[in-house]
Motif scaffolding. Sequence first.
Motif, PDB file in Angstrom:
ATOM      1  N   ARG A  69      55.328  44.436  38.160  1.00  0.00           N
ATOM      2  CA  ARG A  69      56.575  43.724  38.392  1.00  0.00           C
ATOM      3  C   ARG A  69      56.311  42.220  38.551  1.00  0.00           C
ATOM      4  O   ARG A  69      57.046  41.380  38.011  1.00  0.00           O
ATOM      5  N   ALA A  70      55.238  41.877  39.264  1.00  0.00           N
ATOM      6  CA  ALA A  70      54.885  40.467  39.430  1.00  0.00           C
ATOM      7  C   ALA A  70      54.488  39.846  38.103  1.00  0.00           C
ATOM      8  O   ALA A  70      54.863  38.707  37.787  1.00  0.00           O
ATOM      9  N   GLU A 115      52.483  49.244  40.232  1.00  0.00           N
ATOM     10  CA  GLU A 115      53.871  48.941  39.871  1.00  0.00           C
ATOM     11  C   GLU A 115      54.273  47.561  40.377  1.00  0.00           C
ATOM     12  O   GLU A 115      54.947  46.792  39.672  1.00  0.00           O
ATOM     13  N   ASP A 116      53.831  47.252  41.611  1.00  0.00           N
ATOM     14  CA  ASP A 116      54.129  45.920  42.156  1.00  0.00           C
ATOM     15  C   ASP A 116      53.454  44.822  41.331  1.00  0.00           C
ATOM     16  O   ASP A 116      54.043  43.766  41.058  1.00  0.00           O
ATOM     17  N   GLU A 117      52.190  45.089  40.930  1.00  0.00           N
ATOM     18  CA  GLU A 117      51.489  44.117  40.112  1.00  0.00           C
ATOM     19  C   GLU A 117      52.170  43.938  38.761  1.00  0.00           C
ATOM     20  O   GLU A 117      52.297  42.813  38.251  1.00  0.00           O
ATOM     21  N   GLN A 177      51.912  52.602  43.437  1.00  0.00           N
ATOM     22  CA  GLN A 177      52.857  51.614  43.937  1.00  0.00           C
ATOM     23  C   GLN A 177      52.300  50.198  43.789  1.00  0.00           C
ATOM     24  O   GLN A 177      53.015  49.265  43.406  1.00  0.00           O
ATOM     25  N   MET A 178      50.992  50.045  44.080  1.00  0.00           N
ATOM     26  CA  MET A 178      50.353  48.742  43.930  1.00  0.00           C
ATOM     27  C   MET A 178      50.373  48.295  42.467  1.00  0.00           C
ATOM     28  O   MET A 178      50.662  47.130  42.150  1.00  0.00           O
TER      29      MET A 178
END
Length: 289
Positions: free
Chosen positions: A53-54, A49-51, A46-47
């Motif tokens: 996305r950012a 994926e968030d990175e 998840q981390m």
Amino acid sequence: MIKKSTGMAAMVTAAVAVAGLAPQQAMAESHYKGTSAQADIERRLQMMEDEMRALRSELAKARSDAKANAERMDAQQQKVEQQLAEAEEHEKEHHDLLFFRGGYAKMEHGRGYKGLETLVWNADENDNDGWYVGAGFDHQLTDDFWGLTDIASLDGEVMFEYKNFGTGENFLVDAFTGGEVIENKITQFTLTAAPKIKFNNMGNFRPWIIPFGLGIHVISPPSSGVTVLNPGLMLGAGAEYKIWGDLWAGLDFRYHFTGDDLDIKSRNGVLKGVDTDGLTAGAYLGFGF
């Protein structure tokens, strides 16, 4: 013995029970560890994926900013190129004008004054109409009034003209020619310098005005005080049209105001001065250079 056997049996039973529970405990601990590892992996994913996305958002923003900057730079470059092209075109244009004039001239007062001047020559006092020819040039000082407006430019004009108001009879010369009539031309030469405001927002049609100007007038024959030179003020207005290439045709009207007679006058009226006030109205042809 029986008691000892019973105690041993209980210990065996307990050991068997503990041995039976050990696999279950190990399985529970293994399940807990597996669940915890899976949760950790999921959290890490998840981390990541968030990175990602950012990073995608930052990359999209960077691309958008780069595109906007490129468009802004292209627009500025086009503007600079357009300004350079306009400046180059402006440099190629001819902003100065050489012109030749001609037309109608009129004195406010005719030269036929009574007095000592009549002993030398005479002319009809009401004969104050004549004609003129002249030439001059305009030199552009600023094409936008020093940054104040784009609709008007300021030129400096230097001009001269010759005016003819007919003839007068020279009585003094007549006395030595046996009565033969000798005529003198009544003329005036004028030299002027003036600022000229031209309005450039009408295409090939260009009106103009002269708010003031200095004029120097030379008359012939001389006045009764034997003076010939008189300064004065000139006002003017007109318009010109570009008929082809750098060829201009125009009309103008000018008024010359000298404010006083050319020379002193006597109290008894025997000597009278010469008034050089008058106007001109005519046409001109100009060549850009």
